[in-house]
Design a protein around this motif. Structure first.
Motif, short mmCIF file in Angstrom:
data_model
loop_
_atom_site.label_atom_id
_atom_site.label_comp_id
_atom_site.label_asym_id
_atom_site.label_seq_id
_atom_site.Cartn_x
_atom_site.Cartn_y
_atom_site.Cartn_z
N ARG A 115 -16.84 -15.86 4.70
CA ARG A 115 -17.26 -15.55 3.34
C ARG A 115 -16.31 -14.55 2.69
N VAL A 116 -15.99 -14.75 1.42
CA VAL A 116 -15.17 -13.80 0.67
C VAL A 116 -16.11 -12.78 0.03
N ASP A 117 -15.84 -11.48 0.28
CA ASP A 117 -16.74 -10.43 -0.19
C ASP A 117 -16.22 -9.66 -1.39
N ALA A 118 -14.91 -9.65 -1.62
CA ALA A 118 -14.40 -8.87 -2.75
C ALA A 118 -13.01 -9.36 -3.14
N VAL A 119 -12.67 -9.15 -4.41
CA VAL A 119 -11.33 -9.44 -4.92
C VAL A 119 -10.91 -8.32 -5.85
N ALA A 120 -9.59 -8.15 -6.00
CA ALA A 120 -9.05 -7.17 -6.94
C ALA A 120 -7.69 -7.67 -7.43
N PHE A 121 -7.46 -7.55 -8.72
CA PHE A 121 -6.16 -7.86 -9.28
C PHE A 121 -5.27 -6.63 -9.27
N SER A 122 -3.98 -6.84 -9.01
CA SER A 122 -3.01 -5.75 -9.14
C SER A 122 -2.97 -5.33 -10.61
N PRO A 123 -2.53 -4.10 -10.88
CA PRO A 123 -2.51 -3.63 -12.28
C PRO A 123 -1.72 -4.54 -13.23
N ASP A 124 -0.67 -5.18 -12.73
CA ASP A 124 0.11 -6.06 -13.61
C ASP A 124 -0.44 -7.48 -13.66
N GLY A 125 -1.49 -7.75 -12.90
CA GLY A 125 -2.12 -9.06 -12.91
C GLY A 125 -1.38 -10.13 -12.14
N LYS A 126 -0.30 -9.79 -11.48
CA LYS A 126 0.50 -10.80 -10.78
C LYS A 126 -0.02 -11.15 -9.39
N VAL A 127 -0.79 -10.24 -8.79
CA VAL A 127 -1.28 -10.46 -7.43
C VAL A 127 -2.79 -10.28 -7.40
N LEU A 128 -3.47 -11.18 -6.72
CA LEU A 128 -4.89 -11.07 -6.47
C LEU A 128 -5.08 -10.82 -4.98
N ALA A 129 -5.80 -9.78 -4.63
CA ALA A 129 -6.13 -9.49 -3.24
C ALA A 129 -7.58 -9.90 -3.02
N SER A 130 -7.83 -10.57 -1.90
CA SER A 130 -9.20 -10.96 -1.54
C SER A 130 -9.44 -10.59 -0.09
N VAL A 131 -10.71 -10.30 0.22
CA VAL A 131 -11.07 -9.91 1.58
C VAL A 131 -12.22 -10.77 2.06
N SER A 132 -12.28 -10.90 3.39
CA SER A 132 -13.24 -11.84 3.94
C SER A 132 -13.84 -11.35 5.24
N ARG A 133 -14.88 -12.02 5.62
CA ARG A 133 -15.52 -11.75 6.91
C ARG A 133 -14.69 -12.29 8.06
N ASP A 134 -13.58 -12.97 7.79
CA ASP A 134 -12.70 -13.39 8.88
C ASP A 134 -11.71 -12.28 9.26
N LYS A 135 -11.95 -11.05 8.73
CA LYS A 135 -11.18 -9.85 9.07
C LYS A 135 -9.79 -9.81 8.45
N THR A 136 -9.56 -10.60 7.41
CA THR A 136 -8.24 -10.63 6.80
C THR A 136 -8.29 -10.21 5.34
N ILE A 137 -7.10 -9.87 4.85
CA ILE A 137 -6.86 -9.62 3.43
C ILE A 137 -5.80 -10.64 3.03
N ARG A 138 -6.05 -11.34 1.97
CA ARG A 138 -5.05 -12.29 1.50
C ARG A 138 -4.56 -11.87 0.14
N LEU A 139 -3.26 -11.98 -0.02
CA LEU A 139 -2.63 -11.70 -1.31
C LEU A 139 -2.19 -13.03 -1.89
N TRP A 140 -2.60 -13.28 -3.12
CA TRP A 140 -2.36 -14.55 -3.80
C TRP A 140 -1.49 -14.32 -5.03
N ASP A 141 -0.68 -15.29 -5.36
CA ASP A 141 0.00 -15.28 -6.64
C ASP A 141 -1.07 -15.46 -7.70
N GLY A 142 -1.21 -14.49 -8.58
CA GLY A 142 -2.29 -14.50 -9.55
C GLY A 142 -2.22 -15.62 -10.57
#
Length: 105
Positions: free
Chosen positions: A11-38
Motif C-alpha cells: 500500500r502507498v501511504d504518502a506522496v510529496a512533490f519536490s519544490p520545483d514539481g519535477k520529482v514525486l516521492a512516494s512511500v509504501s508498506r513494501d519499505k521503499t521510497i520511490r522517486l518518479w519523474d513528476g
C-alpha cells in the motif's frame, strides 16, 4: 485523471512533490521510497534502507534533501538527485509518522 503510477507491491501511504514539481516521492508498506519523474510518471530510482513500513516523506524547501520516516523508529535523510543516504536519525521510542522541514531549512 492525469496519470496512474504503478509498481508497488504494498500500500502507498504518502506522496510529496519536490519544490520545483519535477520529482514525486512516494512511500509504501513494501519499505521503499520511490522517486518518479513528476511529468512522465516513470520511476527515477527506488530507495531502500528502512527495515519497516515507510510512513511519510518531505522535501527540504530547496529540494536538496528528502526526509523519510518509518515504523523502524528512524528518520532518514537522502540526496534525491543521487539516491545516497545522507544520515539516519535514531532515538525515537516508537514509529515515526511525520516529518517536516522549517521554511529556512
Amino acid at each position: 485523471l492525469l496519470q496512474t503510477l504503478k509498481g508497488y507491491s504494498g500500500r502507498v501511504d504518502a506522496v510529496a512533490f519536490s519544490p520545483d514539481g519535477k520529482v514525486l516521492a512516494s512511500v509504501s508498506r513494501d519499505k521503499t521510497i520511490r522517486l518518479w519523474d513528476g511529468w512522465l510518471g516513470v520511476i527515477l530510482m527506488t530507495l531502500k534502507s528502512h527495515s519497516a513500513f515507510v510512513n511519510t516523506v518531505a522535501f527540504l524547501p530547496d529540494g536538496k534533501v528528502l526526509a523519510s520516516a518509518s515504523n523502524d523508529n528512524m528518520v532518514q535523510l537522502w540526496d534525491p538527485h543521487t539516491g545516497r543516504l545522507l544520515q539516519t536519525l535514531k532515538g525515537h521510542s516508537g514509529r515515526v509518522n511525520a516529518v517536516a522541514f522549517s521554511l529556512d531549512g
